[in-house]
Design an enzyme around this catalytic site. Sequence first.
Site: not given
Length: 503
Positions: A280, A354
Site C-alpha cells: 500500500k 477475502r
Amino acid sequence: MQMKWVKESLEGMKTDVLVIGIYEGTSALIDDVQRLDTKLSGQIAEVIAEGIFKGKEGQTETIFSRGQITSKRVVLLGLGKKEKLNGEVIRKSTALALKAAEKTKAVTMAMPVVLQKGLDAREVGRSLSEGLIMANYRFLSYKKKEDDGQEPTVQNVFLYGQDEHVGEQIDKGLEEGAYLAQGVMTARNLVNEPPNVMDPEAMAQKAEEIARKAGMTFEVLGREEMKDLKMGCFLGVAAGSVKPPKLVVMKYEGNPDAQDDLIGLVGKGLTFDSGGISLKPGGGMDEMKSDMAGAAAVLGAMEAIGQMKPVANVLAVVGLCENMPSGTAYRPGDILTSMNGKTVEILNTDAEGRLVLADCLSYAQQKGASRLVNVATLTGACVIALGNHASGLVSNDEQWQQSVVDAGKKAGEACWPLPAFDEYAEQLKSDVADLQNIGGKEAGAITAGLFLRAFVDDRPWVHMDIAGTSYTKKPKAYQSKGGTGVAVRTLAYLVSDWNHERV
Ligand code: BES
Ligand code: MN
Ligand code: ZN
C-alpha cells in the site's frame, strides 16, 4: 461510572449537573421545570425566549445555579422533535449531555428518563447506558497521566423519573446496555492498541479471556493445525509475516434444545495490513492496524452475548494474521488452494481479507454453523460507495439480511444492502484457477462479497463490510477518534432477537 435509577423529581435532585430534557419547539415549560426556573430567576425561559436554546437534537446549554437550587449547574438538553424520539436520539443526546457535564468537571450528574409512546422503558434504559458508557470511553493507555483534561470526571449518574412502575424495566435496560457497551469498549480497545502490541497472539489471548469469563468453549488453531485442514488461502496471506497466524473458535450454547440452529459469526482479523508484495502507499498506512476490526467486533459481541445469555447458539470464528511483504510472502501470480478445494489466482496481495475469510467461513460451516454473518474491513470501494455512515451488506438470503438490517437499526448502526446480482461474479473468473482474488475496480465492494459467497454452501449468509464505519478520524456523540466498535451491538442484537427473546 455508576448508573442508578432513582424515583425523584428534578427539584429533589442534588448533583453537580442536573440535566433537563427539552423538546424542540417547546414554548411553555412543563410544571416542574417552571417551578425550578422560578428559583433560577427565569434563566431557562430566557435562553429559550432569546433563541439561544432551541431544543434541537443534542443541543446543550449550561446554566449556573448560583446556590438558587440544590444542584450546582443545570444543563439543558435538546431532545429534538417529540415524535422523532427513539433509542438512537436518546443514545446520542445522553452522550452529548455527558460531555457538557464533563466540561464543568462534574463528578455527579442527574439525567432524566424520558418516556414516550412507542418506546419501552427497557429500551430507554438500554439506550441511556449505552450512550453514557460509550461516550465515557477514552484510549489513554500510552499517555502520561499528567495530560489532564482527558480523564473522565463523572463518576455517578442518577437516572431520575417519577414513574415508579417502570423502575424495574429501566434497571434491566441499564444492565443490558452496560453489557453491550462493554463489548463495544473491548472492540475499540482491540482496534486502538498498536499493531506491534495487538498481534495475532495477543488477540487470541484476549479472546480466550472473553471465552473463559463466560464459560464458552475455546479453541485456537496455529499454522500446523491449519495446514492439516488445508487452509491454503489463509496460510498464503500469513506466509509473509514472522508472527504466526491464529484461528480462534469459541462457542456459546444458549439453546441446547436446538443444537443444529447455530449462528456463525466470522471476523476478519488482519492485525496489520501492509498490502503485502502489492504494498500500500505510505500515507495513512498506520490506519491498517484497524484491519482486525471485524474480528474485534465478533469478540466484543461474544463478550456481550456471554453476559446477556440470549436463547441462541453462537459459533465465533476469527482469523488472525498479518499481511506483510517479505521473502516468504505470497505473490501476485500464486495460485492458492482453499480449505473447500477451490483454487484462487492471486492478482493482488492486498486483497487478502477475502482469502482469510474464505477459509474461516469453510471452517465455521464444518463446525456446524447453519447460518452465517461475517464482518470485515474488506474494501476501500465500500468506503467510496457508502462513506463513513453505513456498513455495506452482501448476502445470499434476503430474510437473514433483513434481520441484520433490523438489528443495525436497533443499535443505531446503519447497514445498507448492496446488489448481489450473479452477473457481478463474472468479474471474478480466472483463466487459470476457479476464481481470481480481485474483480477489477468496478463494484469492488460487491465483487469482494461475491468472492466470499463462493465459499458458503447452501445456507443463509450475510457479509458486512465495515471498512468505512469501524474507524473514525472525527469524534461523534458517542464515538471517540479511532476504533468505533461498530457491529458489536448489531451482532449482539441480532443474536438476542433471533429466537424472539426480548432485548
Ligand atoms: N483492508 C483493506 C480495505 C480497507 C481499505 C479497509 C480502507 C479500511 C479502509 C483491504 O484488505 C484492501 O486492501 N482491499 C483492497 C482490495 C483491492 C486490492 C481489490 C482495496 O480496497 O483497495
Ligand atoms: Mn488489503
Ligand atoms: Zn485488509
